[in-house]
Write an enzyme that holds these catalytic residues in place. Structure first.
Site, short mmCIF file in Angstrom:
data_model
loop_
_atom_site.label_atom_id
_atom_site.label_comp_id
_atom_site.label_asym_id
_atom_site.label_seq_id
_atom_site.Cartn_x
_atom_site.Cartn_y
_atom_site.Cartn_z
N VAL A 235 0.84 -1.19 0.00
CA VAL A 235 0.00 0.00 0.00
C VAL A 235 0.88 1.24 0.00
O VAL A 235 1.81 1.36 0.80
CB VAL A 235 -0.93 0.01 1.23
N SER A 280 2.73 -2.14 4.25
CA SER A 280 2.78 -0.71 3.97
C SER A 280 4.01 -0.39 3.15
O SER A 280 4.99 -1.14 3.16
CB SER A 280 2.82 0.08 5.27
N ASP A 281 3.99 0.73 2.47
CA ASP A 281 5.24 1.25 1.91
C ASP A 281 6.09 1.76 3.07
O ASP A 281 5.64 1.81 4.23
CB ASP A 281 4.95 2.36 0.89
N ALA A 282 7.32 2.16 2.76
CA ALA A 282 8.26 2.56 3.82
C ALA A 282 7.66 3.65 4.70
O ALA A 282 7.18 4.67 4.21
CB ALA A 282 9.56 3.04 3.20
#
Length: 547
Positions: A235, A280-282
């Site tokens: 995401v 999640s993305d970073a």
């Protein structure tokens, strides 16, 4: 609906499903919370590694720095300290994201220029084998983003182009090939990027489509990836206001998807039916950090529906903050256990419950030959108004090269191009223009502008910075092609014609690797033909760039 590891996409047999349930039951609360964190392990210090290992993390991302045996020992120590086997993740994308010790391959936009699924399959199989050699069992690829906004520095060469059908073909091929080689694939960046020319690393970006338009493009892409059995979805820090507003939530319209229950739980889980692992993305990126402090968004990542929190900068502190959220009721243990169950299911799907995965057999000579063949098919002749190519020392011996070098976000200074030395080895007399010195193209038989910017993190935008490249106000305005044959070659960003309209000859090669530089030299000298087909509109929708 209660998560069932026997259902798609994991399809676990009863033994593996029992392992998931038994492993979860054997964890205490702190162990469960530690499983939710993915840590970017850059350190090579033994004491720091031991501190991270004793936390019992669920997954790590690591760029190997030691010999293979030393790296295997590091991974084994993480495994030994944790209640479940370790997921090791990476961005298996090719070009300068090549795994240490691996074979350099074209990046996604380069593969899209070849537009041959057999080529994408061959490249992806090598990426998987090279990853497995370094313990990688989870790849944050493929991208389902599209190149709709040509100024986007973050989508650019990481995408399969601007045509959703081409993106679909190659993304589905990558999913199948990665997962048949024991590497979990991850479709990203949900709900997808492409229409905002900003960078999630710096700001929350916005998908501006209507729900109907989104369904016809990104919705179709994700539904097909889910139907194909993709095991993970990443995401992004991307807002999708049309959908959130349709759910009656005006206040949350521009929240990043990473903390939007509407976009993860309602749209991805319920409407698209995805039951795999969501990461999640970073979480250090500005697109999330600009919204609220880490202490406040950490538990919201999980309550929104993420199962893994990517890149914890201080995992001990993150675990403590998550424990606080459980204690005060902001985070329920049922959500934590659901997330851990999905992660365990992925591990069992890969076979990790039976022990570490062995490396796959590799044939370095055969892989290198495949890579050479693929690189040769990438260079794309966008424009050659005056019939410049092919060039040779006989026709264009004295070459002036103008370049700012190769820009790579993880190193401070530009990397020099290897192409000038390659040309000298073939008999060309090559002069590199020095910034700030007199610009005398008339002293040469050929002027080449070399651009070296693949998709860049935290760059914002990519364009031709004439002044910076030439180092002089007057020289920045000189256009030499009326007097000297001139070409621009992009080893990365494919849209420089926007800033270099009327450039008489222009080549896109999409990647900055030395292998791609060699392939371009072969193409411009006629050793190999230009066969790449553009996966984007290099003319940026303008008429003047075609002249």
């Amino acid at each position: 609906m209660t998560f069932d590891p026997a259902r798609a996409p994991f399809h676990l047999d009863p033994e593996a499903a029992d392992w998931v349930r038994a492993t979860l039951a054997g964890m205490n609360r702190r162990q469960k919370l530690a499983q939710l964190l993915n840590v970017l392990v850059r350190t090579d210090d033994d004491a720091e590694l031991a501190r991270l290992q004793e936390l019992g993390l669920g997954s790590i991302t690591r760029n190997p720095t030691r010999d293979p045996e030393g790296e295997a020992e590091i991974r084994a120590a993480f495994d030994a300290a944790a209640p479940a086997p370790l997921l090791v993740s990476a961005d298996l994308e090719g070009s300068r994201m090549t795994q240490p010790g691996g074979t350099t391959l074209p990046n996604p936009l380069g593969l899209a220029a070849i537009d041959d699924l057999a080529a994408t399959e061959a490249a992806t199989a090598i990426l998987a084998r090279d990853g497995r050699a370094n313990g990688v069992n989870w790849s944050f690829t493929p991208l389902l983003d599209v190149n709709a906004a040509f100024r986007s520095a973050i989508v650019g060469t990481r995408s399969f182009g601007s045509d959703p059908d081409r993106v679909r073909r190659h993304a589905l091929q990558q999913i199948a090939t990665f997962q048949s080689n024991g590497v979990a694939a991850t479709a990203k960046h949900w709900p997808s990027e492409g229409y905002d020319d900003r960078d999630q690393h710096l700001v929350t970006t916005v998908n501006p489509l209507s729900v109907e338009a989104w369904e016809a493009t990104f919705g179709r892409l994700y539904r097909d990836a889910i139907a194909a059995g993709v095991l993970g979805v990443m995401v992004g820090h991307i807002a999708f206001p049309a959908f959130v507003r349709a759910e009656g939530d005006e206040a949350g319209a521009f929240l990043p998807a990473t903390i939007s229950r509407h976009l993860i739980q309602t749209l991805l889980r319920e409407r698209l039916g995805f039951e795999g692992l969501i990461v999640s993305d970073a979480t250090s990126m500005g697109g999330l950090g600009q919204v609220m402090p880490r202490r406040d968004f950490l538990h919201r990542l999980l309550t929104a529906g993420n199962d893994v929190i990517l890149f914890s900068p201080d995992p001990a502190q993150d675990i403590a903050w998550l424990e606080e959220a459980v204690e005060d009721g902001r985070l329920g243990m049922d959500r934590v256990e659901d997330a851990v169950s999905r992660q365990l299911a992925l591990k069992a799907r890969l076979g990790l419950h039976r022990g570490p995965l062995p490396p796959l057999p590799r044939d370095s000579e055969a892989d290198a030959a495949t890579a050479r063949e693929l690189h040769a098919r990438v260079p794309t002749l966008v424009k050659d108004r005056d019939g410049l190519f092919p060039v040779s020392p006989a026709s264009h011996r004295r070459v002036l090269i103008v370049t700012g070098g190769i820009v790579f976000p993880f190193v401070q200074d530009p990397i020099p191009f290897a192409l000038p030395e390659m040309m000298r080895a073939r008999g060309f007399e090559v002069t590199l223009h020095e910034k700030g010195t007199p610009f005398r193209p008339a002293d040469h038989d050929l002027v080449l502008y070399l651009m070296g910017e693949e998709s860049l993190l935290t760059r914002g935008h990519i364009h031709v910075d004439w002044w910076r490249m030439l180092g002089d106000f007057g020289a920045a305005m000189v256009r030499p092609w009326h007097d000297v044959p001139t070409a621009m070659i992009s080893f990365g960003h494919p849209y420089y014609l926007y800033d270099a309209a009327r450039m008489p000859a222009y080549v896109n090669a999409y990647a900055t690797s030395e292998a791609m530089q060699q392939a371009v030299l072969d193409a411009i000298t006629g050793v190999t033909p230009f066969t790449g087909t553009s996966p984007v509109d290099p003319f940026c929708g303008r008429e003047d760039t075609r002249l």
